[in-house]
Design an enzyme around this catalytic site. Structure first.
Site, mmCIF file in Angstrom:
data_model
loop_
_atom_site.group_PDB
_atom_site.id
_atom_site.type_symbol
_atom_site.label_atom_id
_atom_site.label_comp_id
_atom_site.label_asym_id
_atom_site.label_seq_id
_atom_site.Cartn_x
_atom_site.Cartn_y
_atom_site.Cartn_z
ATOM 1 N N LYS A 71 0.667 -1.279 -0.145
ATOM 2 C CA LYS A 71 -0.033 0.052 -0.076
ATOM 3 C C LYS A 71 0.844 1.237 0.052
ATOM 4 C CE LYS A 71 -3.612 -2.422 2.613
ATOM 5 N NZ LYS A 71 -4.348 -2.660 3.676
ATOM 6 N N TYR A 73 -12.348 -3.003 -2.674
ATOM 7 C CA TYR A 73 -12.614 -3.182 -1.226
ATOM 8 C C TYR A 73 -14.293 -3.077 -1.172
ATOM 9 C CZ TYR A 73 -7.945 -2.647 0.898
ATOM 10 O OH TYR A 73 -6.648 -2.592 1.084
ATOM 11 N N PHE A 123 -14.909 2.976 7.824
ATOM 12 C CA PHE A 123 -13.598 3.415 7.566
ATOM 13 C C PHE A 123 -13.568 3.463 6.060
ATOM 14 C CE2 PHE A 123 -13.396 -1.155 8.747
ATOM 15 C CZ PHE A 123 -12.879 -1.671 7.708
ATOM 16 N N ARG A 127 -1.264 -14.524 3.577
ATOM 17 C CA ARG A 127 -1.700 -13.967 4.944
ATOM 18 C C ARG A 127 -0.911 -14.044 6.251
ATOM 19 N NH1 ARG A 127 -6.049 -10.634 4.119
ATOM 20 N NH2 ARG A 127 -6.785 -11.220 6.216
ATOM 21 N N THR A 176 -4.993 -8.128 10.467
ATOM 22 C CA THR A 176 -5.242 -6.890 10.136
ATOM 23 C C THR A 176 -4.734 -5.492 11.077
ATOM 24 O OG1 THR A 176 -7.138 -7.673 9.303
ATOM 25 C CG2 THR A 176 -7.392 -5.545 9.278
ATOM 26 N N ARG A 226 3.404 -6.718 8.797
ATOM 27 C CA ARG A 226 2.735 -5.821 9.747
ATOM 28 C C ARG A 226 3.064 -5.796 11.057
ATOM 29 N NH1 ARG A 226 -3.351 -7.483 7.471
ATOM 30 N NH2 ARG A 226 -3.478 -6.011 5.780
ATOM 31 N N ASN A 274 -1.685 -0.255 7.461
ATOM 32 C CA ASN A 274 -0.720 -1.465 7.868
ATOM 33 C C ASN A 274 -0.107 -2.026 6.627
ATOM 34 O OD1 ASN A 274 -3.146 -2.147 6.360
ATOM 35 N ND2 ASN A 274 -4.132 -3.449 7.803
ATOM 36 N N HIS A 334 -1.622 -5.606 1.372
ATOM 37 C CA HIS A 334 -2.766 -6.526 1.159
ATOM 38 C C HIS A 334 -2.300 -7.813 0.733
ATOM 39 C CE1 HIS A 334 -6.861 -7.653 -0.124
ATOM 40 N NE2 HIS A 334 -6.187 -8.093 -1.186
ATOM 41 N N GLU A 348 -9.327 -10.571 -7.436
ATOM 42 C CA GLU A 348 -8.372 -9.593 -7.228
ATOM 43 C C GLU A 348 -7.346 -9.624 -8.400
ATOM 44 O OE1 GLU A 348 -9.076 -9.175 -2.357
ATOM 45 O OE2 GLU A 348 -7.393 -9.687 -2.931
HETATM 46 P P1 IDP Z 1 -7.004 -7.366 5.736
HETATM 47 O O1 IDP Z 1 -6.307 -6.139 4.857
HETATM 48 O O2 IDP Z 1 -6.521 -7.854 6.638
HETATM 49 O O3 IDP Z 1 -7.711 -8.458 4.695
HETATM 50 P P2 IDP Z 1 -9.967 -6.239 5.978
HETATM 51 O O4 IDP Z 1 -10.632 -6.686 7.392
HETATM 52 O O5 IDP Z 1 -10.032 -6.896 4.608
HETATM 53 O O6 IDP Z 1 -8.395 -6.584 6.535
HETATM 54 O O7 IDP Z 1 -9.780 -4.702 5.738
HETATM 55 C C1 IDP Z 1 -9.113 -4.139 4.657
HETATM 56 C C2 IDP Z 1 -8.260 -3.043 4.896
HETATM 57 O O8 IDP Z 1 -9.102 -2.058 5.600
HETATM 58 C C3 IDP Z 1 -7.387 -3.155 5.928
HETATM 59 O O9 IDP Z 1 -6.080 -4.024 5.669
HETATM 60 C C4 IDP Z 1 -6.926 -1.718 6.604
HETATM 61 O O10 IDP Z 1 -6.285 -1.074 5.551
HETATM 62 C C5 IDP Z 1 -8.535 -1.272 6.329
HETATM 63 N N1 IDP Z 1 -9.228 -1.437 7.847
HETATM 64 C C6 IDP Z 1 -9.871 -2.383 8.304
HETATM 65 N N2 IDP Z 1 -10.155 -2.352 9.628
HETATM 66 C C7 IDP Z 1 -10.176 -0.941 9.615
HETATM 67 C C8 IDP Z 1 -10.370 0.016 10.789
HETATM 68 O O11 IDP Z 1 -11.125 -0.307 12.004
HETATM 69 N N3 IDP Z 1 -10.085 1.364 10.584
HETATM 70 C C9 IDP Z 1 -9.347 1.760 9.499
HETATM 71 N N4 IDP Z 1 -9.181 1.021 8.520
HETATM 72 C C10 IDP Z 1 -9.437 -0.346 8.592
HETATM 73 MG MG MG Z 2 -9.050 -8.420 3.388
#
Ligand code: IDP
Ligand code: MG
Length: 221
Positions: free
Chosen positions: A78, A118, A126, A155, A161, A172, A182, A185, A196
Site C-alpha cells: 500500500k 474493497y 472506515f 496472509r 489486520t 505488519r 498496515n 494487502h 483481485e
Molecule cells: P485485511 O487487509 O487484513 O484483509 P480487511 O478486514 O479486509 O483486512 O480490511 C481491509 C483493510 O481495511 C485493512 O487492511 C485496513 O487497511 C483497513 N481497515 C480495516 N479495519 C479498519 C479500521 O477499523 N479502521 C481503519 N481501517 C481499517
Molecule cells: Mg481483506
C-alpha cells in the site's frame, strides 16, 4: 530446458505428422495415426508430470489451481509501504520463501478500482478513508505471487489486520502499528484471489515461467 526442448520436438513432430497426412498418397489408416499421436501426447504428458510434479499445466485458472503449487495470490504494497521505502524488504519475504513473482506493477489506483477492490467493506465506517488512503497519489505496488499454499502463507507473512495483534515476525508486526496504515494487502481466499488478480491485471500481464530453484522449493519428492 530439457523439457522445453522436448516440448519443441513434440511440436515439430506433431507438425510433421500433419504434413504426412496432407501429402501422403496411400497413407495407413487415419485411425493408426490418431492412436499413435494420442499415445505420444499421453506419454509426453506423463513424462512432464514425472519431471515436474508440481506443475499442472492446462488446469489453471487466473488464480492457478487451489491447493497446488500453481495457486496464486494478489498482494499489494500500500502507499505507506512505498512511501516508507519498504518495497524491497517486503518483496524479499515472498522471494526468499521460494514463491514465484508472476506479475508486478506500480500505479496509483483510480477511486473506482480501489472501491471495487474493497467493495465488501463498503458499509464500514472506515471505507471512505480507506479508499482515500489507497488512492492518495503515492503509488501502490500490485503483485501476483504463485506457489504452494501462497494464499494462506501470504496472509501469515502479512500478519493480522490490526498490526498491534500481528505476529512480530510478520510484515505488519515488524513495521506497522496502525490498522489504518498496515502497509500491505494479501488475498484472503481462492475466490478473492481470483477476483483481485482479474481486477488488477490483464491475463497477458501474468508470466508463465519456472524459476531455476522451483523444483528444489516445491517438490515433496
Ligand atoms: P485485511 O487487509 O487484513 O484483509 P480487511 O478486514 O479486509 O483486512 O480490511 C481491509 C483493510 O481495511 C485493512 O487492511 C485496513 O487497511 C483497513 N481497515 C480495516 N479495519 C479498519 C479500521 O477499523 N479502521 C481503519 N481501517 C481499517
Ligand atoms: Mg481483506
Amino acid at each position: 530446458m530439457f523439457s522445453s526442448t522436448l516440448r519443441t520436438s513434440a511440436r515439430m513432430a506433431s507438425r510433421a505428422s500433419v504434413r504426412a497426412f496432407t501429402t501422403a498418397r496411400a497413407a495407413p489408416s487415419t485411425k493408426v495415426y490418431t492412436s499413435l499421436a494420442a499415445a505420444g501426447v499421453v506419454s509426453f504428458a506423463a513424462y512432464q508430470a514425472a519431471q515436474y510434479p508440481v506443475r499442472l499445466e492446462g488446469a489453471k485458472t487466473i488464480a492457478g489451481e487451489k491447493g497446488t503449487a500453481s495457486e496464486r495470490s494478489f498482494v499489494m504494497i500500500k502507499p505507506d509501504g512505498v512511501s516508507r521505502q519498504l518495497v524491497g524488504k517486503i518483496i524479499s519475504r515472498f522471494e526468499e520463501r521460494g514463491y514465484k513473482l508472476v506479475a508486478i506493477k506500480s500505479l496509483t489506483p483510480s477511486p473506482a478500482l480501489a472501491k471495487e477492490h474493497y467493495i465488501d467493506l463498503a458499509s464500514r465506517p472506515f471505507y471512505a478513508g480507506l479508499v482515500k488512503y489507497i488512492t492518495s497519489g503515492t503509488p501502490v505496488v500490485a503483485m501476483v505471487w504463485e506457489g504452494k499454499d501462497i494464499i494462506r502463507q501470504g496472509r501469515r507473512i502479512v500478519g493480522a489486520t490490526n498490526p498491534l495483534e500481528s505476529d512480530p515476525g510478520s510484515v505488519r508486526g515488524q513495521y506497522a502499528v496502525s490498522v489504518g496504515r498496515n502497509l500491505i494487502h494479501a488475498s484472503d481466499g481462492f475466490d478473492s484471489a481470483t477476483k483481485e488478480i482479474g481486477l488488477w491485471f490483464d491475463e497477458a500481464e501474468l508470466s508463465e515461467y519456472e524459476p531455476i530453484a522451483w523444483p528444489w522449493v516445491m517438490a515433496d519428492n
